[in-house]
Design an enzyme around this catalytic site. Structure first.
Site, PDB file in Angstrom:
ATOM      1  N   CYS A 209       0.869  -1.151  -0.077  1.00  0.00           N
ATOM      2  CA  CYS A 209      -0.017  -0.026  -0.046  1.00  0.00           C
ATOM      3  C   CYS A 209       1.055   1.300  -0.078  1.00  0.00           C
ATOM      4  O   CYS A 209       1.311   2.012   0.953  1.00  0.00           O
ATOM      5  CB  CYS A 209      -0.908  -0.056   1.178  1.00  0.00           C
ATOM      6  SG  CYS A 209      -2.097  -1.322   1.202  1.00  0.00           S
ATOM      7  N   ALA A 211       1.425   4.304  -2.037  1.00  0.00           N
ATOM      8  CA  ALA A 211       1.126   5.695  -2.419  1.00  0.00           C
ATOM      9  C   ALA A 211       1.169   6.409  -1.059  1.00  0.00           C
ATOM     10  O   ALA A 211       0.262   6.185  -0.144  1.00  0.00           O
ATOM     11  CB  ALA A 211       0.106   5.847  -3.343  1.00  0.00           C
ATOM     12  N   PRO A 212       1.760   7.831  -1.293  1.00  0.00           N
ATOM     13  CA  PRO A 212       2.453   8.388  -2.202  1.00  0.00           C
ATOM     14  C   PRO A 212       3.710   8.206  -2.240  1.00  0.00           C
ATOM     15  O   PRO A 212       4.671   8.683  -3.217  1.00  0.00           O
ATOM     16  CB  PRO A 212       2.332   9.802  -1.884  1.00  0.00           C
ATOM     17  CG  PRO A 212       2.154   9.814  -0.449  1.00  0.00           C
ATOM     18  CD  PRO A 212       1.453   8.705  -0.100  1.00  0.00           C
ATOM     19  N   GLY A 214       6.115   7.651   0.371  1.00  0.00           N
ATOM     20  CA  GLY A 214       7.158   8.290   1.402  1.00  0.00           C
ATOM     21  C   GLY A 214       8.069   6.984   1.685  1.00  0.00           C
ATOM     22  O   GLY A 214       9.213   7.064   1.832  1.00  0.00           O
ATOM     23  N   ASP A 231      -0.360   0.136  -5.342  1.00  0.00           N
ATOM     24  CA  ASP A 231      -1.454   1.075  -4.561  1.00  0.00           C
ATOM     25  C   ASP A 231      -2.741   0.725  -5.474  1.00  0.00           C
ATOM     26  O   ASP A 231      -2.478   0.683  -6.788  1.00  0.00           O
ATOM     27  CB  ASP A 231      -1.025   2.239  -4.404  1.00  0.00           C
ATOM     28  CG  ASP A 231      -1.711   3.056  -3.248  1.00  0.00           C
ATOM     29  OD1 ASP A 231      -1.419   3.125  -2.225  1.00  0.00           O
ATOM     30  OD2 ASP A 231      -3.236   3.336  -3.520  1.00  0.00           O
ATOM     31  N   CYS A 329      -1.176   4.131  10.823  1.00  0.00           N
ATOM     32  CA  CYS A 329      -1.042   5.513  11.513  1.00  0.00           C
ATOM     33  C   CYS A 329      -2.352   5.501  12.618  1.00  0.00           C
ATOM     34  O   CYS A 329      -2.829   6.680  12.496  1.00  0.00           O
ATOM     35  CB  CYS A 329      -0.671   6.586  10.567  1.00  0.00           C
ATOM     36  SG  CYS A 329      -2.145   6.680   9.302  1.00  0.00           S
TER      37      CYS A 329
HETATM   38  C1  LIG Z   1      -1.447   4.556   4.723  1.00  0.00           C
HETATM   39  S1  LIG Z   1      -1.614   4.979   3.092  1.00  0.00           S
HETATM   40  C2  LIG Z   1       0.002   4.190   2.459  1.00  0.00           C
HETATM   41  C3  LIG Z   1       1.265   5.442   2.949  1.00  0.00           C
HETATM   42  C4  LIG Z   1       2.376   5.078   2.097  1.00  0.00           C
HETATM   43  N1  LIG Z   1       2.919   3.683   2.504  1.00  0.00           N
HETATM   44  C5  LIG Z   1       3.484   6.206   2.219  1.00  0.00           C
HETATM   45  O1  LIG Z   1       4.522   5.901   3.177  1.00  0.00           O
HETATM   46  O2  LIG Z   1       3.610   7.154   1.490  1.00  0.00           O
HETATM   47  C6  LIG Z   1      -2.601   3.626   2.630  1.00  0.00           C
HETATM   48  C7  LIG Z   1      -2.542   3.494   1.107  1.00  0.00           C
HETATM   49  O3  LIG Z   1      -3.257   2.043   0.959  1.00  0.00           O
HETATM   50  C8  LIG Z   1      -4.183   2.157  -0.317  1.00  0.00           C
HETATM   51  N2  LIG Z   1      -4.841   0.801  -0.236  1.00  0.00           N
HETATM   52  C9  LIG Z   1      -6.004   0.971   0.124  1.00  0.00           C
HETATM   53  N3  LIG Z   1      -6.764  -0.010  -0.203  1.00  0.00           N
HETATM   54  C10 LIG Z   1      -5.679  -0.793  -0.965  1.00  0.00           C
HETATM   55  C11 LIG Z   1      -5.637  -2.146  -1.567  1.00  0.00           C
HETATM   56  N4  LIG Z   1      -6.609  -3.122  -1.580  1.00  0.00           N
HETATM   57  N5  LIG Z   1      -4.475  -2.734  -2.437  1.00  0.00           N
HETATM   58  C12 LIG Z   1      -3.594  -1.719  -2.425  1.00  0.00           C
HETATM   59  N6  LIG Z   1      -3.564  -0.399  -1.855  1.00  0.00           N
HETATM   60  C13 LIG Z   1      -4.607  -0.121  -0.949  1.00  0.00           C
HETATM   61  C14 LIG Z   1      -4.548   3.710  -0.304  1.00  0.00           C
HETATM   62  O4  LIG Z   1      -4.930   3.997  -1.693  1.00  0.00           O
HETATM   63  C15 LIG Z   1      -3.352   4.300   0.292  1.00  0.00           C
HETATM   64  O5  LIG Z   1      -2.586   5.219  -0.827  1.00  0.00           O
END
Ligand SMILES: C[S@@+](CC[C@H](N)C(=O)[O-])C[C@H]1O[C@@H](n2cnc3c(N)ncnc32)[C@H](O)[C@@H]1O
Length: 380
Positions: A209, A211-212, A214, A231, A329
């Site tokens: 998971c 995006a974006p 980091g 993502d 988080c």
């Molecule tokens: C907490 S954010 C991730 C932040 C990222 N790891 C960073 O450090 O920049 C969670 C991410 O999970 C993605 N997401 C949610 N459901 C998902 C799925 N079933 N498969 C892949 N990505 C998913 C969302 O689009 C979101 O970008």
């Protein structure tokens, strides 16, 4: 201008519990949503900038006369009545949602989970977030970057191996070396993830998971590995490409649902998996104060169910001897320790590894960093 509008919007949301209680005491019947929002923002401004109260009332009334002329007198009366009796009015707003500016269910959950720390957790979420940088250790040391900042008149303090907290936030364009990938903006708590994953050069790594991007960027700064960054959100996935391009690193970036491996997996297993799962984001409310008001209590159980399914699915893609880092988080144990305990109870061959820096995996939010949870699982 942008900064002033952001301060008005964020400040109103940070203090919404109190502002709504004050407005309820001043209004005798419901008003249209646009007028309601405008009065809340004006009340925030009156509290934040008491010396500019006449300008605030004048500008608020002028805004109402453009959007809802018939309510001009009402807006004027509400704001002037507030000014006449502000301290006594605020003192009468003594409910917990008004005092802490969180919904009651949120306060109850945090108090039940963290009986020793609940007030400091709630208060930390109402602070202004610091600007924290992550120095790209492949390009420059933290000490060298601090010196470069000082040459530009920007004061900062090292608060982690690669983390620098800037004394006064600056636009990212004014950060030396930002476009060349010497530095990224990332909370100090989020910077714990990549080192915990224990990636070594040449490993196959999945950021499920991502995006974006980091944490993906941080992983690549720490080790030259074969990274797949997934993502499910197309617009957010494009931001992974942009972030990695700025840092000068390459990864296989795929827009796909991590719960459906047929769409992204070639069958080969990964040595390391980062599951930075979708969650309530209850640990990052100082950066996103709208979260406090948009979340529903029922979101916790729905998200915990998804998190459990993600753990089960991704565990199948982990090589024997490999490690999976589960991260959120959030400060709600239902998404954190409980999710991991349930996973361990239903999976054979999974072992929870101790984390030297975080005894129970939970980093509670404070003035320096956001709240995160980490659990490192090893496949026997
Ligand atoms: C907490 S954010 C991730 C932040 C990222 N790891 C960073 O450090 O920049 C969670 C991410 O999970 C993605 N997401 C949610 N459901 C998902 C799925 N079933 N498969 C892949 N990505 C998913 C969302 O689009 C979101 O970008």
């Amino acid at each position: 201008m942008r900064a002033a509008v952001q301060d008005l919007a964020y400040g109103t949301l940070r203090n919404l519990g109190l502002l709504e209680a004050v407005l309820a005491a001043l209004l005798h019947k419901p008003v249209k949503p646009a007028l309601y929002a405008l009065l809340l923002a004006a009340l925030y401004q009156l509290r934040a900038r008491p010396r500019a109260s006449h300008t605030t009332v004048d500008q608020a009334v002028r805004a109402v006369s453009r959007t809802e002329p018939a309510a001009k007198g009402l807006a004027n009366a509400v704001l002037r009545n507030y000014l006449r009796d502000a301290d006594a009015l605020v003192a009468r707003c003594d409910s917990e949602p008004a005092h802490y500016s969180y919904p009651q269910w949120w306060i109850d959950r945090v108090r039940a989970a963290w009986p020793q720390h609940w007030e400091s957790i709630l208060n930390a979420g109402n602070l202004h977030p610091p600007m924290t940088l992550r120095v790209n250790c492949r390009r420059i040391t933290t000490a060298q970057y601090l010196a470069t900042l000082a040459e530009r008149g920007i004061s900062g303090e090292a608060i982690g191996p690669q983390a620098i907290m800037i004394e006064r936030p600056v636009p990212i364009e004014s950060l030396p070396g930002f476009s060349a990938g010497e530095v990224s903006v990332q909370d100090a708590g989020a910077q714990l993830a990549a080192p915990l994953l224990d990636v070594h050069p040449g490993m196959r790594v999945l950021d499920a998971c991502a995006a974006p991007g980091g944490k993906a960027g941080h992983i690549l700064e720490l080790a030259d590995c074969a990274l797949t960054a997934l993502d499910s959100d197309p617009a957010r996935t494009r931001r992974i490409d942009d972030n990695l391009a700025r840092l000068g690193y390459a990864a296989r970036v795929v827009c796909a649902d991590c719960l459906a491996p047929a769409g992204w997996s070639d069958g080969a297993l990964f040595d390391r998996i980062l599951l930075d799962a979708p969650c309530t984001a209850s640990g990052v409310v100082k950066r996103h104060p709208d979260i406090k008001w948009l979340r529903r209590e029922s979101d916790i159980a729905s998200l915990a169910a998804v998190q459990g399914r993600m753990l089960d699915t991704l565990w199948q893609r982990l090589a024997p001897g490999g490690k999976l880092l589960y991260a959120t988080c959030s400060v709600f144990p239902q998404e954190n320790a409980h999710t991991v305990e349930s996973f361990l109870a239903r999976s054979s061959g999974a072992r929870l590894l101790p984390l030297a820096a975080l005894a129970d995996g939970q980093l509670l939010p404070d003035a320096q960093h956001d709240g995160f949870f980490y659990a490192l699982l090893e496949k026997k």
